[in-house]
Design an enzyme around this catalytic site. Structure first.
Site, PDB file in Angstrom:
ATOM      1  N   SER A 157      14.952 -51.784 -23.431  1.00  0.00           N
ATOM      2  CA  SER A 157      13.408 -51.437 -23.514  1.00  0.00           C
ATOM      3  C   SER A 157      12.986 -52.615 -22.667  1.00  0.00           C
ATOM      4  O   SER A 157      13.067 -52.790 -21.449  1.00  0.00           O
ATOM      5  CB  SER A 157      13.040 -51.371 -24.709  1.00  0.00           C
ATOM      6  OG  SER A 157      11.774 -50.690 -24.956  1.00  0.00           O
ATOM      7  N   ASP A 234      13.916 -39.866 -26.223  1.00  0.00           N
ATOM      8  CA  ASP A 234      13.285 -40.773 -26.573  1.00  0.00           C
ATOM      9  C   ASP A 234      11.597 -40.787 -26.329  1.00  0.00           C
ATOM     10  O   ASP A 234      11.240 -40.304 -25.379  1.00  0.00           O
ATOM     11  CB  ASP A 234      13.705 -41.720 -25.370  1.00  0.00           C
ATOM     12  CG  ASP A 234      13.157 -43.514 -25.595  1.00  0.00           C
ATOM     13  OD1 ASP A 234      11.699 -43.560 -26.236  1.00  0.00           O
ATOM     14  OD2 ASP A 234      13.712 -44.205 -25.409  1.00  0.00           O
ATOM     15  N   HIS A 267      15.398 -44.029 -29.051  1.00  0.00           N
ATOM     16  CA  HIS A 267      15.188 -45.341 -28.479  1.00  0.00           C
ATOM     17  C   HIS A 267      15.868 -46.232 -29.334  1.00  0.00           C
ATOM     18  O   HIS A 267      15.646 -47.440 -29.271  1.00  0.00           O
ATOM     19  CB  HIS A 267      13.491 -45.527 -28.373  1.00  0.00           C
ATOM     20  CG  HIS A 267      13.197 -46.528 -27.442  1.00  0.00           C
ATOM     21  ND1 HIS A 267      13.204 -46.439 -25.916  1.00  0.00           N
ATOM     22  CD2 HIS A 267      12.611 -48.014 -27.915  1.00  0.00           C
ATOM     23  CE1 HIS A 267      12.790 -47.484 -25.488  1.00  0.00           C
ATOM     24  NE2 HIS A 267      12.641 -48.411 -26.513  1.00  0.00           N
TER      25      HIS A 267
END
Length: 290
Positions: A157, A234, A267
């Site tokens: 991320s 995600d 995620h």
């Protein structure tokens, strides 16, 4: 006039040591000259008699500390098999008490974005220099079993953004890069726009220096394959991560990209743990090559 000697490396305080897969997870605190505050980092060292171990840096995402990856990813199993040391720094300075530093989860504390802030208020937010310069010096001064000339970098991320940009700006320092669900085009997403406008000001040219999609467009001779895993479920993919923009930029620049869209994955660290062995094997082939 004699040259001024560099300052001695800050002393390390060991906070913990736990055995895992024959090696050890170690956690340390030191005073960072770059950030102006104490910083922690985690280190996994495979079992002895391993020596001259290559180093694989992990950069974590928003809200994380150095511990999330070490506790949740299960990366140590593959790192032990391949004989690779893992290094996980924190995600921002802490304890500086800058007004507004903890007002939101996506900016300030836990959200350093791996850049060097130019806004005076956030002048201590220099995670780029900490990761690229200070932390390697600390490791080199304290762990003779590490081969600091053989290093790679990956992350998740915000940390995936950090890994990609740091690699692209320092291909002489890192053998390879990979990422899980990276913020791949931050100048075009809300997280990046919030962080960059506050840390860097309004000059979009400065923003582009920390955007992997912009950097890949002017990359020169990146021939090592970049590996990215991205979960199709995600919830941040469409608005924040923008993997497709990075993919298009790589194609246009002729940069080899392995983008694996993973059906059903989100995620979370469950996603990371599922594919972490592939990433460590990806880096090991470059870290161990002649």
């Amino acid at each position: 006039m004699a040259a001024t000697a560099p300052p001695p490396a800050a002393a390390l305080e060991q906070l913990s040591k736990t055995k895992m897969f024959g090696g050890h997870n170690l956690r340390f605190r030191h005073q960072s000259a770059t950030l102006g505050c104490p910083m922690t980092f985690s280190l996994f060292l495979p079992a002895p008699p391993a020596s001259k171990l290559p180093v694989l840096y992990w950069l974590s995402g928003l809200t994380c500390t150095d511990e999330n990856f070490i506790i949740k990813s299960g990366a140590q199993r593959a790192a032990a098999v391949h004989g690779v040391a893992l290094v996980a720094p924190d995600t921002s300075p802490r304890g500086l008490n800058v007004e507004g530093e903890a007002d939101s989860w996506d900016f300030g504390v836990g959200a350093g974005f791996y850049l060097n802030a130019t806004n005076e208020k956030w002048k201590n937010w220099r995670m780029y220099d900490y990761v690229v310069k200070e932390l390697p010096e600390v490791l080199s001064s304290n762990f003779e079993q590490l081969n600091m000339s053989r290093a790679s970098i990956f992350g998740h991320s915000m940390g995936g953004h950090g890994a990609l940009t740091i690699y692209l700006k320092n291909t002489d320092k890192y053998k390879s890069v990979s990422a899980f669900a990276p913020i791949a085009n931050p100048i075009n997403c809300p997280w990046g726009q919030k962080a960059f406008s506050n840390y860097l000001g309004s000059a979009k040219s400065e923003w582009e220096e920390y955007d992997a999609t912009c950097l890949i467009k002017k990359s020169n001779g990146v021939s090592t394959s970049i590996l990215i895993d991205q979960g199709e479920d995600d919830k941040f993919l469409a608005e924040q991560l923008l993997a497709g923009n990075f993919e298009e930029a790589c194609k246009a620049a002729g940069v080899p990209l392995i983008l694996r869209m993973q059906p059903g994955y989100d995620h979370s660290f469950f996603f990371i743990a599922t594919f972490i062995d592939d990433h460590i094997a990806h880096h090991a082939q470059f870290l161990k090559s002649a």
